[in-house]
Enzyme design. Structure first.
Site, mmCIF file in Angstrom:
data_model
loop_
_atom_site.group_PDB
_atom_site.id
_atom_site.type_symbol
_atom_site.label_atom_id
_atom_site.label_comp_id
_atom_site.label_asym_id
_atom_site.label_seq_id
_atom_site.Cartn_x
_atom_site.Cartn_y
_atom_site.Cartn_z
ATOM 1 N NE ARG A 176 32.980 85.864 94.717
ATOM 2 C CZ ARG A 176 32.863 86.944 95.480
ATOM 3 N NH1 ARG A 176 33.231 86.897 96.741
ATOM 4 N NH2 ARG A 176 32.370 88.072 95.008
ATOM 5 N NE ARG A 180 31.904 95.572 95.404
ATOM 6 C CZ ARG A 180 32.001 96.151 96.579
ATOM 7 N NH1 ARG A 180 32.009 97.469 96.670
ATOM 8 N NH2 ARG A 180 32.087 95.425 97.658
ATOM 9 N NE ARG A 259 47.527 84.139 106.006
ATOM 10 C CZ ARG A 259 47.014 85.370 105.863
ATOM 11 N NH1 ARG A 259 47.758 86.434 106.019
ATOM 12 N NH2 ARG A 259 45.746 85.528 105.561
ATOM 13 N NE ARG A 290 44.894 94.761 106.945
ATOM 14 C CZ ARG A 290 43.688 94.244 107.097
ATOM 15 N NH1 ARG A 290 42.660 94.764 106.448
ATOM 16 N NH2 ARG A 290 43.494 93.212 107.886
ATOM 17 C CD GLU A 313 46.838 93.691 109.362
ATOM 18 O OE1 GLU A 313 46.016 94.489 109.849
ATOM 19 O OE2 GLU A 313 46.505 92.768 108.597
ATOM 20 C CE1 TYR A 361 38.863 86.440 110.053
ATOM 21 C CE2 TYR A 361 36.900 86.398 108.689
ATOM 22 C CZ TYR A 361 37.771 87.084 109.510
ATOM 23 O OH TYR A 361 37.547 88.399 109.803
ATOM 24 C CG ASP A 363 33.689 88.534 108.979
ATOM 25 O OD1 ASP A 363 34.785 89.024 109.339
ATOM 26 O OD2 ASP A 363 33.293 88.532 107.803
#
Ligand code: FDA
Length: 384
Positions: A176, A180, A259, A290, A313, A361, A363
């Site tokens: 997705r 918003r 990566r 960024r 980065e 991954y 968090d």
């Protein structure tokens, strides 16, 4: 090592959560090793020597969670600031808010749409591609948000992340693309969010600060020239392993692809470089993805008025000696992972966890939550 009850390989959030629980609740003697010369895994942070500003060495870390168990647990070791994460992106000399929201849409299309009109506009642009027939990431993205927004905010940024044009990337990389239809540009929408008041390293050190926990740094589990190694310990003492699962099995089923990121730090002789903590660069002319400016993560702290530290980065595929950051997760990787999971079942008393040990991954709140589950469901029953 016969005098310890558990060896934990890796001092990241996963390893330290397991160590802390086994020591504090079960009274077990735990030895934690890490190949790096510091504790904390990728969440480690340090004060930059020139400016005193806290820098997240392995990339910006923002804590957020909606899991009440994890929130209660982490608050035993640190308080959190009121920081609310927001991200902006620079595209063709203009700055837009992210994630794509009503503000982004109206600025980009020079319009004043309300939510319904914006939704209709994006849906009509997305209709260009039939979502059931997408063959690559580009088509998938266009089918989700339409071509204009895709080309401005997704195409070149994604190409920089993967060093591959999105038309050559598999569609499955994205399921997705959040849009918003309000002006809310809070990056996370979890119940709790903030940064550790006195920094990540202080938090992490308090987790390890227990008389039954010993931490040995600069100690690689595969280095047989030192005593705490795989060869010497497997089968003799329970082990929680949070390093790369393919490395554990000496890459027997092939290497899992990751990566990595390259970070370039610079101290600038000004008090504020970009006015915000994270600025993305959406266009291909800018080689980095960024820039982080760390002073903005802690507006409540005293910082020098004439100096700031920024970190650019860059993203690329990882070689074997690079830090693995994000799983590439192609079908071939998933096949290898299944084979490694089978091998892992055959290892007696070795528990694989964390982002490297499970090739996922995670968090921070997920790594901590999954360590708490391993503790409750496997470790406590096994030797509680
Ligand atoms: P982690 O990688 O932290 O720890 C594993 C440890 O094992 C390392 O210290 C390593 O040195 C050690 N090890 C490996 N092999 C070994 C060996 N052979 N012998 C001894 N030790 C060995 N999360 C979040 O909630 N908000 C955020 O904003 C971010 N941001 C972010 C940015 C970037 C660039 C990355 C890569 C990740 C994030 N994260 C994040 C995720 C966060 O970093 C992650 O949740 C934790 O690092 C997971 O902790 P683990 O303990 O699983 O791994």
């Amino acid at each position: 090592t016969t005098d310890v009850d558990l060896v934990v390989v890796g001092s990241g959030f996963f390893g330290l959560t397991v160590a802390e629980r086994c020591a504090a609740e079960l009274g077990k003697r735990v030895l934690v090793i890490d190949r790096r010369d510091h504790i904390g895994g990728n969440a480690y942070s340090e004060a930059d020597p020139e400016t005193g500003i806290e820098v997240h060495r392995y990339g910006a870390h923002l804590f957020h969670t909606s899991n009440p168990t994890v929130w209660e647990y982490v608050n035993r070791f640190t308080a959190f600031t009121e920081y609310v994460h927001k991200v902006y992106t620079t595209h063709r000399g203009e700055v837009f808010p992210l994630p794509i929201n009503l503000g982004t849409i109206n600025q980009f299309f020079r319009s004043a749409h309300g939510p319904a009109a914006a939704r209709e506009l994006v849906a009509s642009q997305a209709a260009e591609v039939d979502s059931a027939e997408v063959a690559n990431l580009e088509e998938k993205a266009v089918s989700l948000i339409g071509r204009p927004l895709y080309e401005a905010f997704i195409r070149d940024y994604t190409a920089k992340q993967w060093q591959t044009p999105p038309s050559e990337l598999p569609a499955e990389i994205i399921s997705r693309l959040p849009v918003r239809y309000t002006y809310d540009n809070r990056y996370f929408n979890d119940d709790h969010e903030g940064l550790p008041v006195d920094g990540y390293t202080a938090w992490i050190e308090r987790m390890a600060d227990h008389p039954l926990i010993e931490v040995r740094l600069s100690t690689d589990f595969f280095d047989e020239s030192q005593p705490i190694n795989k060869q010497a310990l497997v089968g003799k003492v329970p082990i929680v392993y949070t390093g790369p699962v393919d490395r554990y099995f000496d890459y027997a089923e092939g290497e899992l692809a990751w990566r990595t990121l390259d970070f370039e730090r610079e101290v600038l002789p000004i008090g504020d470089y970009q006015g915000t903590s994270v600025m993305n660069y959406a266009d291909s002319e800018t080689p980095y993805t960024r820039i982080h400016e760390f002073r903005h993560f802690h507006p409540e702290r005293e910082h020098p008025a004439d100096k700031t530290i920024i970190m650019r980065e860059y993203s690329r595929f990882a070689e074997r000696d690079d830090e693995p950051y994000y799983p590439v997760n192609t079908p071939s990787d998933r096949e290898k992972l299944l084979a490694y999971r089978e091998l892992a079942k055959g290892e007696s008393d070795v528990y694989f966890g964390g982002r490297l040990g499970t090739y996922q991954y995670l968090d921070m709140h997920m790594a901590i939550g999954s360590a708490l589950s391993m503790y409750e469901n496997k470790l406590k029953p096994a030797f509680g």
